[in-house]
Design a protein around this motif. Structure first.
Motif, mmCIF file in Angstrom:
data_model
loop_
_atom_site.group_PDB
_atom_site.id
_atom_site.type_symbol
_atom_site.label_atom_id
_atom_site.label_comp_id
_atom_site.label_asym_id
_atom_site.label_seq_id
_atom_site.Cartn_x
_atom_site.Cartn_y
_atom_site.Cartn_z
ATOM 1 N N SER A 91 1.675 12.446 6.125
ATOM 2 C CA SER A 91 2.634 12.029 7.158
ATOM 3 C C SER A 91 3.074 10.587 6.939
ATOM 4 C CB SER A 91 1.976 12.146 8.534
ATOM 5 O OG SER A 91 0.917 11.206 8.627
ATOM 6 N N MET A 92 2.461 9.911 5.972
ATOM 7 C CA MET A 92 2.662 8.491 5.653
ATOM 8 C C MET A 92 2.003 7.574 6.693
ATOM 9 S SD MET A 92 6.568 8.677 4.219
ATOM 10 C CE MET A 92 6.752 6.972 3.676
ATOM 11 N N LEU A 93 1.332 8.155 7.676
ATOM 12 C CA LEU A 93 0.602 7.357 8.666
ATOM 13 C C LEU A 93 -0.843 7.208 8.200
ATOM 14 C CD1 LEU A 93 1.899 9.005 11.976
ATOM 15 C CD2 LEU A 93 2.897 7.114 10.681
ATOM 16 N N VAL A 94 -1.576 6.290 8.845
ATOM 17 C CA VAL A 94 -2.991 6.075 8.522
ATOM 18 C C VAL A 94 -3.805 6.778 9.603
ATOM 19 C CG1 VAL A 94 -4.775 4.331 8.155
ATOM 20 C CG2 VAL A 94 -2.438 3.894 7.399
ATOM 21 N N GLN A 95 -4.257 8.000 9.294
ATOM 22 C CA GLN A 95 -4.798 8.854 10.351
ATOM 23 C C GLN A 95 -6.259 9.225 10.178
ATOM 24 O OE1 GLN A 95 -1.089 11.604 10.475
ATOM 25 N NE2 GLN A 95 -1.951 11.690 12.508
ATOM 26 N N ASN A 96 -6.940 8.600 9.214
ATOM 27 C CA ASN A 96 -8.386 8.845 9.094
ATOM 28 C C ASN A 96 -9.073 7.629 8.466
ATOM 29 O OD1 ASN A 96 -8.256 9.117 6.183
ATOM 30 N ND2 ASN A 96 -7.348 11.148 6.527
ATOM 31 N N VAL A 97 -10.400 7.669 8.474
ATOM 32 C CA VAL A 97 -11.209 6.531 8.003
ATOM 33 C C VAL A 97 -10.903 6.225 6.534
ATOM 34 C CG1 VAL A 97 -13.570 5.804 7.477
ATOM 35 C CG2 VAL A 97 -13.066 6.858 9.677
ATOM 36 N N GLU A 98 -10.768 7.268 5.701
ATOM 37 C CA GLU A 98 -10.545 7.065 4.263
ATOM 38 C C GLU A 98 -9.231 6.325 4.025
ATOM 39 O OE1 GLU A 98 -11.465 10.100 5.598
ATOM 40 O OE2 GLU A 98 -13.555 9.673 5.036
ATOM 41 N N GLN A 99 -8.201 6.708 4.742
ATOM 42 C CA GLN A 99 -6.901 6.044 4.571
ATOM 43 C C GLN A 99 -6.966 4.596 5.068
ATOM 44 O OE1 GLN A 99 -4.487 8.910 6.664
ATOM 45 N NE2 GLN A 99 -4.052 10.095 4.816
ATOM 46 N N GLY A 100 -7.680 4.378 6.165
ATOM 47 C CA GLY A 100 -7.847 3.017 6.683
ATOM 48 C C GLY A 100 -8.590 2.131 5.690
ATOM 49 N N ARG A 101 -9.615 2.686 5.065
ATOM 50 C CA ARG A 101 -10.388 1.925 4.066
ATOM 51 C C ARG A 101 -9.552 1.636 2.826
ATOM 52 N NH1 ARG A 101 -16.080 5.177 4.815
ATOM 53 N NH2 ARG A 101 -16.829 3.918 6.555
ATOM 54 N N TRP A 126 0.860 -1.191 0.000
ATOM 55 C CA TRP A 126 0.000 0.000 0.000
ATOM 56 C C TRP A 126 0.886 1.227 0.000
ATOM 57 C CZ3 TRP A 126 -1.099 3.824 3.969
ATOM 58 C CH2 TRP A 126 -2.190 4.648 3.668
ATOM 59 N N ASP A 127 0.639 2.121 -0.963
ATOM 60 C CA ASP A 127 1.401 3.373 -1.047
ATOM 61 C C ASP A 127 0.432 4.529 -0.833
ATOM 62 O OD1 ASP A 127 2.967 5.519 -1.611
ATOM 63 O OD2 ASP A 127 3.733 4.757 -3.523
ATOM 64 N N SER A 128 0.562 5.211 0.302
ATOM 65 C CA SER A 128 -0.359 6.314 0.619
ATOM 66 C C SER A 128 -0.296 7.410 -0.437
ATOM 67 C CB SER A 128 -0.017 6.895 1.997
ATOM 68 O OG SER A 128 1.360 7.220 2.065
ATOM 69 N N GLN A 129 0.842 7.486 -1.111
ATOM 70 C CA GLN A 129 1.050 8.503 -2.152
ATOM 71 C C GLN A 129 0.045 8.349 -3.303
ATOM 72 O OE1 GLN A 129 2.768 11.734 -3.594
ATOM 73 N NE2 GLN A 129 3.862 10.825 -1.858
ATOM 74 N N ASP A 130 -0.325 7.110 -3.623
ATOM 75 C CA ASP A 130 -1.179 6.843 -4.792
ATOM 76 C C ASP A 130 -2.486 7.619 -4.734
ATOM 77 O OD1 ASP A 130 0.706 5.145 -5.753
ATOM 78 O OD2 ASP A 130 -0.321 3.291 -5.109
ATOM 79 N N LYS A 131 -3.130 7.618 -3.567
ATOM 80 C CA LYS A 131 -4.447 8.252 -3.475
ATOM 81 C C LYS A 131 -4.413 9.565 -2.704
ATOM 82 C CE LYS A 131 -9.261 7.265 -2.605
ATOM 83 N NZ LYS A 131 -10.234 6.331 -2.080
ATOM 84 N N PHE A 132 -3.463 9.691 -1.801
ATOM 85 C CA PHE A 132 -3.511 10.838 -0.880
ATOM 86 C C PHE A 132 -2.352 11.818 -1.071
ATOM 87 C CE2 PHE A 132 -5.620 7.180 1.090
ATOM 88 C CZ PHE A 132 -6.884 7.707 1.250
ATOM 89 N N GLY A 133 -1.427 11.524 -2.002
ATOM 90 C CA GLY A 133 -0.305 12.442 -2.250
ATOM 91 C C GLY A 133 0.606 12.533 -1.039
ATOM 92 N N ASP A 134 1.165 13.703 -0.810
ATOM 93 C CA ASP A 134 2.078 13.902 0.322
ATOM 94 C C ASP A 134 1.287 13.949 1.631
ATOM 95 O OD1 ASP A 134 4.241 14.000 -1.369
ATOM 96 O OD2 ASP A 134 4.225 16.189 -1.536
#
Ligand SMILES: [Zn+2]
Length: 245
Positions: free
Chosen positions: A139-149, A129-137
């Motif tokens: 903190s690289m942490l999973v800090q909300n519901v959308e990122q967790g999903r 899973w690359d947070s960059q793909d959907k959320f761009g720059d």
């Protein structure tokens, strides 16, 4: 409430075991689905796993809010657990770790695959899973519901997802299974990395071998032996066997 008490104590043991085995350090966490309500899960307040006690265990909903009225500080990355439980009813326990040994495979095009027999617990396919793909720059942490999903979407029906430059999330059909996966995943990564450094041809575990290894299912006597050993090493057998005569 006797079995809730027992589950809470087992979860404390899991925290201590993962810390003692070097899978988590100051950071990282482990949770269990609530034994009485599948729409809730149990997770410590924001405390390092080695220090967790039964009083730290809180109850959360899948939106990351607390369901027990407690005001303690929660983990920032509790949304990892929210997403995993919400997406898959088979998931009974979740581990999040920053284990160093897996990190090279989270930033390289070389996929992490099972190469040793204990590494097969993680399953055949380990997506990244690359947070960059959907959320761009971020903190690289999973800090909300959308990122967790989104992380849960990458995880799919697999048992582990690596997280780019960050760590891994593992899910299990039982607490014992997710411990087994999480403890052996970094060992598998270490052996694979050493073999890559050696050069030559590397022989990975075959799909047939994977299938045979998986026949034991999420529980079994063999797992009980490992749990007893890990708990003894971590000095937390009294938590693991809470309530047993
Ligand atoms: Zn993290």
């Amino acid at each position: 409430m006797a079995d809730l008490d027992k589950v809470i104590h087992e979860l404390v043991a899991a925290n201590r075991i993962l810390a003692n085995e070097g899978v988590v350090d100051a950071y990282g966490h482990v949770s269990m689905r609530h034994p009485h309500d599948p729409s809730l899960f149990l997770l410590s307040c924001s405390r390092s796993p080695e220090l967790v006690v039964p009083e730290d265990i809180m109850t959360f909903r899948f939106d990351g809010t607390t369901a027990d009225g407690r005001k303690d500080n929660p983990y920032l990355e509790r949304f990892i657990h929210c997403g995993a439980y919400e997406a898959n009813p088979d998931v009974m326990a979740v581990v999040h770790s920053h284990a160093l040994a897996v990190l090279p495979f989270s930033i390289s095009s070389v996929p992490l695959v099972p190469v040793i027999h204990t590494g097969t617990h993680a399953g055949e396919h380990i997506p990244v899973w690359d947070s960059q793909d959907k959320f761009g720059d971020t903190s690289m942490l999973v800090q909300n519901v959308e990122q967790g999903r989104d992380l849960a979407l990458t995880l799919g029906k697999n048992r582990v997802a690596l997280m780019r430059g960050h760590g891994f999330t593992a899910v299990g059909r039982s607490l014992g299974e997710v411990l087994k996966i999480s403890i052996y995943l970094p060992q598998n990564a270490q052996v694979y990395m050493d073999a890559l450094r050696l050069g030559g041809t590397i022989k990975c575990v075959t799909p047939g071998e994977m299938a045979i290894r998986d026949e034991g299912g999420p529980g079994g006597r063999e797992l009980g032996r490992a749990l007893d050993y890990w708990a003894h090493r971590a000095g937390c057998s009294h938590y693991l066997h809470y309530g047993k005569k």
